[in-house]
Structure formats: structure tokens, C-alpha cells
Design a protein around this motif. Structure first.
Motif, short mmCIF file in Angstrom:
data_model
loop_
_atom_site.label_atom_id
_atom_site.label_comp_id
_atom_site.label_asym_id
_atom_site.label_seq_id
_atom_site.Cartn_x
_atom_site.Cartn_y
_atom_site.Cartn_z
N ARG A 190 0.85 -1.19 0.00
CA ARG A 190 0.00 0.00 0.00
C ARG A 190 0.88 1.24 0.00
NH1 ARG A 190 -2.86 -0.22 5.07
NH2 ARG A 190 -1.80 1.69 5.73
N PHE A 191 0.46 2.25 -0.77
CA PHE A 191 1.14 3.54 -0.74
C PHE A 191 0.15 4.56 -0.21
CE2 PHE A 191 3.00 7.47 -2.29
CZ PHE A 191 4.36 7.26 -2.06
N ASP A 192 0.49 5.18 0.93
CA ASP A 192 -0.40 6.12 1.60
C ASP A 192 -0.02 7.56 1.29
OD1 ASP A 192 -1.63 3.96 2.68
OD2 ASP A 192 -1.00 4.32 4.76
N LEU A 193 -1.04 8.37 0.99
CA LEU A 193 -0.87 9.81 0.81
C LEU A 193 -1.89 10.54 1.67
CD1 LEU A 193 -0.40 10.43 -3.04
CD2 LEU A 193 1.19 11.05 -1.23
N PRO A 194 -1.45 11.30 2.68
CA PRO A 194 -2.41 12.08 3.49
C PRO A 194 -3.13 13.10 2.62
CG PRO A 194 -0.26 11.95 4.56
CD PRO A 194 -0.07 11.44 3.17
N MET A 195 -4.45 13.13 2.72
CA MET A 195 -5.27 14.10 1.98
C MET A 195 -6.44 14.53 2.85
SD MET A 195 -5.19 12.50 -1.89
CE MET A 195 -6.19 13.83 -2.53
N PRO A 196 -6.19 15.19 3.98
CA PRO A 196 -7.27 15.57 4.90
C PRO A 196 -8.31 16.45 4.22
CG PRO A 196 -5.25 16.78 5.38
CD PRO A 196 -4.88 15.72 4.40
N GLY A 197 -9.56 16.09 4.44
CA GLY A 197 -10.65 16.88 3.88
C GLY A 197 -11.06 16.49 2.47
N GLY A 205 -7.02 12.94 9.75
CA GLY A 205 -7.80 13.28 8.57
C GLY A 205 -7.75 12.16 7.55
N SER A 206 -8.29 12.43 6.38
CA SER A 206 -8.38 11.40 5.33
C SER A 206 -7.01 11.05 4.78
CB SER A 206 -9.29 11.88 4.20
OG SER A 206 -10.59 12.15 4.70
N VAL A 207 -6.82 9.77 4.47
CA VAL A 207 -5.58 9.27 3.86
C VAL A 207 -5.96 8.47 2.62
CG1 VAL A 207 -3.56 7.79 4.14
CG2 VAL A 207 -4.35 9.18 6.06
N LEU A 208 -5.37 8.81 1.48
CA LEU A 208 -5.57 8.05 0.26
C LEU A 208 -4.66 6.83 0.32
CD1 LEU A 208 -6.85 7.86 -2.60
CD2 LEU A 208 -4.81 9.07 -3.44
N ARG A 209 -5.27 5.65 0.31
CA ARG A 209 -4.52 4.40 0.40
C ARG A 209 -4.63 3.67 -0.94
NH1 ARG A 209 -6.33 3.20 6.67
NH2 ARG A 209 -4.52 4.27 7.58
N VAL A 210 -3.52 3.66 -1.67
CA VAL A 210 -3.46 3.05 -2.99
C VAL A 210 -2.86 1.66 -2.84
CG1 VAL A 210 -2.73 3.35 -5.37
CG2 VAL A 210 -3.06 5.37 -3.91
N ARG A 211 -3.61 0.64 -3.26
CA ARG A 211 -3.20 -0.75 -3.05
C ARG A 211 -2.56 -1.33 -4.33
NH1 ARG A 211 -8.17 -0.14 -1.08
NH2 ARG A 211 -9.12 -1.18 -2.88
N PHE A 212 -1.54 -2.14 -4.12
CA PHE A 212 -0.82 -2.77 -5.22
C PHE A 212 -0.69 -4.26 -4.95
CE2 PHE A 212 0.46 1.62 -5.27
CZ PHE A 212 0.57 1.95 -6.61
N ARG A 213 -0.83 -5.04 -6.03
CA ARG A 213 -0.67 -6.50 -5.95
C ARG A 213 0.56 -6.90 -6.77
NH1 ARG A 213 -4.06 -10.26 -4.42
NH2 ARG A 213 -5.80 -8.76 -4.43
N PRO A 214 1.45 -7.73 -6.22
CA PRO A 214 2.64 -8.13 -6.97
C PRO A 214 2.28 -8.71 -8.33
CG PRO A 214 2.83 -8.81 -4.68
CD PRO A 214 1.43 -8.29 -4.85
N ASP A 215 2.99 -8.28 -9.36
CA ASP A 215 2.81 -8.80 -10.72
C ASP A 215 3.70 -10.04 -10.86
OD1 ASP A 215 3.17 -9.34 -13.47
OD2 ASP A 215 2.60 -7.30 -13.99
N ALA A 216 3.08 -11.22 -10.97
CA ALA A 216 3.84 -12.48 -10.97
C ALA A 216 4.87 -12.53 -12.09
CB ALA A 216 2.87 -13.66 -11.09
N ASP A 217 4.53 -12.03 -13.28
CA ASP A 217 5.46 -12.07 -14.40
C ASP A 217 6.69 -11.22 -14.13
OD1 ASP A 217 3.79 -13.74 -15.75
OD2 ASP A 217 2.79 -12.12 -16.87
#
Length: 407
Positions: free
Chosen positions: A329-336, A385-397
């Protein structure tokens, strides 16, 4: 060394709060510099220096801070001549870009206009901040109005990405080895652009580092408070820590009409609710405009209430990589922020592109995430405040290729 940016909508009293904060920091024993990046300079007026003594320099002359007479402790003030910075740092680049366009058949006057980047005067003012900062314990920056400040703070990263993606070093090496080099003037301009991008990124690191913060100034009016909330969200997206909000010109007491006092009281309560994760202070509406050292220190005493002038204690949210079970996960704080206002994508080069209304942040992802696939995102509410949580899944290839074909 501490850096505090004082930002807000035009006319809310940023300069007053910046000057008062700087005076309080100097009074506390810090060697302090207060800088104005606002083209409509008014620091000299606020500090009462317009008709000051001879040692106060011409405020149009950039480059050398001047002492503030009567200030407790060491306080210097600098109002930056942004046009002078353009002449020093951008002329060589602008000349060759204009020349290339003119060589393609564009009228030279039109080419010169195209080559002039909007807002470059403002962003080059940051170079003076970085140049003088090491000589002080604290730097307080009186910023331009909100829109200009957000553009100012976004440009270093955008210019750096332009140089890295559009003018990669590898291409220049190939040209050099194959004998297809640039003309001397073009090479000089590219070197100047490289140097400018590197210096501006160093300034960005200074302004987003652990010793830097933003103090937002607003007034007790719905429209202004709404803009302040949006600015807080955008500043967080750009990687800046907002440490407090100052609500300026709050009417209270019998000197003001009861209806105005009630409206301002309600607005102050609304501000404390809207910015619940931040210290919210206020400065009273006064009949006399606070001008000069004594009046500004009185404002500081009310706003700060004995607290550290440069840090009112907000918890610093951190962006970055987080392990989340079988995902990353890559988190970016974005309150509001609201999820409907956010668009994101990942480029082929491995950059995360986050759009928030008219504002964009392009983040170069860690190498680990560049071997993953975007798996979704959410905007989660936390204590800060709000945090944008961007999720990533390992690319097997990609992981198999990286590990030499093994699973």
C-alpha cells in the motif's frame, strides 16, 4: 533550522501573522529571517519600515536581508525581487527555447512569449529562501495568495519530472558518443535547466522536510474557510505538513455589533470542527491596524498563548510504503478530500498520478511497487484526517523475471 510557510487567501492577514510569528521567534532567542514571496510586498509596511532608518535597504533590491530595528533578538527581513531571479536563472534557458521555436518558423516575439513559463518568477523566489536559510535558526515565509502559492510549491517537482522524462541524461550521452552533439548554446541551456531543476528540488526538500511546516491564515467567513480547507488538502497532497490554522479578525466583545459577534463566533466554532486535527487559534478584530514591532508582538501573544511560535503541535502525517497482508500500500495524506474528487493512475514509467480537482501530483513510486499492479484505492478517515490508500498487488510475471525466472 525551522521553516514555516504562512499561507492563505489574499487579504486575510498573512503578512501580519507572518511578521508577528517571526518577531515572536526572534524574541525567543532564534536568529530569524522573515521573507516575502508575494509580488505585492507589504512586509515593510507591517513592520513599520517604509520610512525606516538608513540601514534598511531599498525593498526593491533583492538578495540581502535587512535588520528590523527595535525587534527583540535578531530579526532580518527580505522582500524578493522575483524579476531579478528570472534574469539570473532563466534567461539562458528561455533564450535557447525561444531560438529553437523561431528556427522552426515561429515569429521571434511569439517564440519569446511561448518560452516564458507562467509563474517562473514566483518559483525562482524560492532559491533566495534556500540561499539564506542556513544562516538562521528559523525562516518564516510570507507567501503569495493561495492559488499562486500552490502553483509555486508544485512547480519544482513538475520541472524536475520534465527534465528527467523529456531531457534524459542517457540521450545526451548517446548524442555525445555518436558525435551528434547539441550546439554549444543549446548544451549550455540544457545544463542551466538541469542546474535549476536540481536547485529547486533541493528547495522542495527543505520545505517538505521534518523541520518545515505550513500555517494557514483565514477569516471567520464561510467562503474563506472553505477555500482554506481546500488549500489544506492540496498542501497535504503536495507533501507539506500543515501545523495550524489561525482565524484572523474575529469580532468579539461589546465594541462590535452583536450580530457580527455571533456570526464570527459560529464561524470560529465551525473552523475548530472542520480542522479538528489541527490547533486552531484566533486573532481579534481590532480598531487599529497592527503595524510596527509592539503591535505585532501583541498579536503574537494572543495567537500563540505562550506556545512555540513555529510549532503549535499538530501530528505530522507520513506518506509512504506500507505492507498490507498479501498486498502493498502507498499512503498519501489528503485531509478533507472526498473520494469523488480524486482520480489516479499509474504511468508506464512507474509514476503514480493523483489528480485532485485542478491540482496534480506525480509521485515516483518505489521500485518495489513498480513491479506491482494497481489493485484499487480508498480514502480512509484517520485521527489526522483522510488518507488516500493506494493498493498494489505483486505482478507475478515481473517478479519472476526479476528473480531470474524462478517462482
Amino acid at each position: 533550522m525551522r521553516v514555516l510557510l504562512v499561507a492563505g487567501k489574499g487579504g486575510v492577514g498573512k503578512t501580519t501573522v507572518a511578521a508577528a510569528t517571526a518577531l515572536a521567534a526572534a524574541r525567543a532567542g532564534r536568529r530569524t529571517l522573515v521573507v516575502s514571496t508575494d509580488p505585492a510586498h507589504s512586509l515593510a509596511d507591517a513592520l513599520g519600515l517604509v520610512a525606516g532608518p538608513a540601514q534598511v535597504r531599498d525593498w526593491r533590491a533583492a538578495g540581502v536581508p535587512a535588520p528590523v530595528p527595535g525587534a527583540p533578538g535578531q530579526l532580518d527581513v527580505l522582500q524578493i525581487d522575483a524579476r531579478a531571479r528570472v534574469d539570473e536563472s532563466w534567461t539562458a534557458v528561455r533564450r535557447v527555447v525561444g531560438g529553437l521555436l523561431a528556427g522552426a518558423g515561429v515569429d521571434p516575439l511569439v517564440a519569446e512569449e511561448i518560452a516564458t513559463v507562467p509563474g517562473i518568477e514566483d518559483v525562482l523566489a524560492l532559491l533566495d529562501v534556500a540561499a539564506h536559510a542556513p544562516s538562521y535558526d528559523a525562516v518564516v515565509v510570507d507567501c503569495a495568495p493561495t492559488a499562486e502559492t500552490l502553483r509555486l510549491l508544485a512547480l519544482p517537482e513538475a520541472l524536475d519530472r520534465l527534465v528527467r522524462r523529456g531531457l534524459p541524461v542517457e540521450n545526451r550521452i548517446v548524442r555525445l558518443l555518436t558525435g551528434q552533439g547539441f550546439a554549444p548554446e543549446t548544451a549550455a541551456a540544457l545544463d542551466a535547466l538541469d542546474d535549476l531543476a536540481a536547485r529547486l528540488m533541493a528547495v522542495r526538500e527543505l520545505l517538505t522536510g521534518p523541520e518545515a511546516a505550513v500555517r494557514l491564515v483565514t477569516t471567520p467567513e464561510k467562503v474563506v474557510l472553505a477555500e482554506t480547507a481546500r488549500a489544506r488538502t492540496t498542501l497535504a497532497l503536495l507533501g507539506h505538513h500543515v501545523e495550524s490554522v489561525v482565524v484572523n479578525r474575529v469580532a468579539s466583545g461589546p465594541a462590535w455589533p452583536p450580530a457580527l459577534v455571533e456570526r464570527h463566533r459560529d464561524a470560529l466554532l465551525a473552523a475548530r470542527d472542520r480542522f479538528a486535527a489541527l490547533p486552531v487559534r484566533h486573532a481579534p478584530y481590532t480598531e487599529a491596524e497592527p503595524v510596527g514591532v509592539e503591535a505585532l508582538l501583541a498579536v503574537a501573544d494572543v495567537v500563540l498563548s505562550g506556545s512555540d511560535p513555529l510549532d503549535l503541535g499538530a501530528v505530522r502525517a507520513v506518506a509512504g510504503l506500507v505492507s498490507d497482508d498479501d498486498l502493498w500500500r502507498f499512503d498519501l495524506p489528503m485531509p478533507g478530500a472526498r473520494i469523488d474528487d480524486v482520480d489516479l493512475s499509474v504511468t508506464e514509467e512507474g509514476d503514480l498520478v493523483v489528480d485532485l480537482g485542478p491540482h496534480r501530483r506525480v509521485v515516483t513510486l518505489p521500485p518495489l511497487l513498480q513491479r506491482c499492479e494497481l489493485d484499487g484505492a480508498s480514502l480512509d478517515l484517520t485521527d489526522q484526517g483522510s488518507v488516500l490508500r493506494v493498493r498494489f498487488r505483486p505482478d507475478a510475471d515481473q517478479w519472476s523475471s526479476t528473480l531470474g525466472g524462478t517462482a
